[in-house]
Each structure stands twice: as C-alpha cells, then as structure tokens.
Enzyme design. Structure first.
Site, PDB file in Angstrom:
ATOM      1  CG  LEU A  13      65.354 -11.056   3.926  1.00 16.48           C
ATOM      2  CD1 LEU A  13      65.882  -9.637   4.123  1.00 16.48           C
ATOM      3  CD2 LEU A  13      64.020 -11.038   3.201  1.00 16.48           C
ATOM      4  CB  ALA A  61      62.582 -17.551  -2.302  1.00 23.81           C
ATOM      5  CG  ASP A 103      62.785  -7.674 -10.010  1.00 23.94           C
ATOM      6  OD1 ASP A 103      63.067  -8.621  -9.249  1.00 23.94           O
ATOM      7  OD2 ASP A 103      63.555  -7.288 -10.908  1.00 23.94           O
ATOM      8  CE1 TYR A 126      62.585 -16.620  -7.724  1.00 23.20           C
ATOM      9  CE2 TYR A 126      62.698 -14.761  -9.231  1.00 23.20           C
ATOM     10  CZ  TYR A 126      62.767 -15.265  -7.951  1.00 23.20           C
ATOM     11  OH  TYR A 126      63.003 -14.422  -6.901  1.00 23.20           O
TER      12      TYR A 126
END
Length: 285
Positions: A13, A61, A103, A126
């Site tokens: 990203l 992340a 998600d 996670y």
C-alpha cells in the site's frame, strides 16, 4: 492540509501511495522501519516533536498470517502497539489519521457482507492483533480519523497472491487452490487512491471505521483462475477444500465487506475486482 506522513511505505500500500503521490498536491514524507521505528514509543514521540505534519497514514503491518501464530509478540508490537503510539501522537499534535486494518478481525462464519457494525471475532493471532490495534485507536480520543478495513490486498509491488500465481503458473502444469474461502480481492492502488481522496474530507468527532475492497465476490480459486486466464497461462487450477490445505492460522471462510458507508460518506466509486486485476496485470510481468 499539506504535509502527510506515510508509515510502512515500503509495503504494497505504501508503495502504491508513492506511485500515485504526484497526482496530489500534498507533500509526502515516506518512512519505513529504518527511518522510524513505530514500535518504539519514545522514537515516535521524538519524531513527531521534530517534524510537523498535518496527517498520518499508517500502512505498516505485520502481515505474515501463519508466522504470527508463533511470533505473537512481534505481531502485537507492529499491529497493536505501534498504531496506539501513532494515534497518541496524532491526538497530541492534532493530526488527521488513517489506519488500515483487515477482514481477518471477523470469524467468517456468517454469509452476509460484514458492515462496520458487525461484531469482530478474530480466529488468528494476526486478526486479534489487528483488532487490538483498532481498539487502541478508537480509545485514543482521536478526531478526524478513520480505520479502514480491507481484504485480499495485491499490488504491482511486493509479494502477494497475484505474484505467486504468476510464478507458479509459469513453472507448473497445474496447481491446487482453495475454493471454500470467499471474499473480495483489493488492488492496493485503488485503496491508496481512496485514502488520499477521502483524507482531506475527514471531519469527525471520533474515529470512524470504514470498509473498502473492490466490488464483487469470488473464492481464491476464482481469483487464481482469473489470473491465469488474463495472462494466457496454461496452468490448470484445481479447486480444493481448505481441509486439504491446512495452515497454522485459521482463515475466515467468508469475509465479504459491506462498503455502503464509505460510498455514502465520501461518494467513493469502487471498481469491480476483475477490472482492477486486469489493470494490475497489464503492469506486472
């Protein structure tokens, strides 16, 4: 709003934000772990005291889903504590803040798209650490801020499912891909564009959660088939149940995200997943 700090800028990203940065009038400062250790609270505070920003986009992340099952402390440090430290600093210096989540905070045991009000119930380390990061931001008292959950991210940059399928498709006559995990692929460039478009519009009295993925629904098998077909690879893709491909971390069987809120609040137009995949593949060898 002029100066934006982007953390985790070497990931998928962050790299896509770099790629499209010239389309925007913002001044960007891109950092990776070498420039700023966001897991070190004192380093974060020192960095913000020494530099002036108007907004922060946290792209950092720990995304090694299976390895997180054994590297719990490291996953928690990056996915939970680091967002907390960044949120505290953003609160102190009155900055806009966008954090990207996943998600995997959901258990995947329902078969209706998850809204922002759906109750999280992560089934992996996670997912749990990402949820704790969300909660830390929500508890920080930040304003003009957003947590954006996304799913199945891929990009022209870094390692991801698309890159893996292209490699295997060129090397092997056939592969097995799970067919009973359903969600939506997300082209990181679409997500990057969405974040930069909505950032100036963020004006809220508390942190809001939003969902963003591309439109449509597919299984990992469908995703793999589309990649092979679009790149004219002759590799046969065999559908298999998840039980035949055991992994250390449990994945959600269904993780389709309801994107009505982000479309309504910001008039966001979202591309169909196959269209975005085709766009990405035109730039991927």
């Amino acid at each position: 709003m002029n100066k934006i700090l982007v953390t985790g800028s070497n990931g998928q990203l962050g790299s896509e934000i770099k790629y499209i940065a010239s389309n925007y009038s913002f001044e960007f400062v891109f950092t990776g772990a070498a420039e700023l250790d966001i897991t070190d609270r004192s380093a974060v505070w020192s960095f913000f005291q020494s530099n002036q920003f108007d907004a922060v986009i946290n792209c950092a992340a720990y995304t090694a889903v299976d390895r997180a099952e054994t590297e719990v402390e490291r996953a928690d440090s990056v996915n939970h504590l680091a967002p907390r430290y960044l949120a505290e600093a953003a609160k102190e210096f009155n900055l806009k803040f966008v954090h990207v989540s996943t998600d995997y905070v959901f258990d995947g045991e329902t078969f209706r798209p998850y809204s922002e009000d759906s109750i999280p119930n992560p089934k992996s380390v996670y997912g749990l650490t990402k949820l704790k990061g969300e909660e830390a931001i929500l508890q920080s008292g930040l304003t003009n801020s957003a947590v954006i959950r996304t799913s199945w991210v891929y990009s022209t940059f870094g390692n991801n499912f698309v890159k893996t399928m292209l490699r295997l498709g060129a090397e092997r006559p056939e592969i097995n891909v799970v067919v009973d995990q359903v969600g939506t692929p997300t082209y990181a460039r679409d997500l990057a564009t969405c974040i930069l478009d909505i950032l100036p519009k963020l004006s809220n009295s508390k942190t809001e959660i939003y969902h963003f993925s591309n439109e449509g629904v597919c299984s990992w098998y469908d995703f793999a088939k589309a990649i092979m077909e679009m790149k004219d690879l002759v590799c046969k893709v065999n559908p298999i149940p998840s039980i035949q491909y055991p992994t250390p971390a449990k994945r959600p069987f269904y993780s389709v995200l309801d994107k009505a809120k982000i479309k309504s609040d910001f008039n966001v137009e979202i591309a169909y997943w196959r269209d975005s995949l085709a766009q990405c593949l035109r730039q991927t060898s």
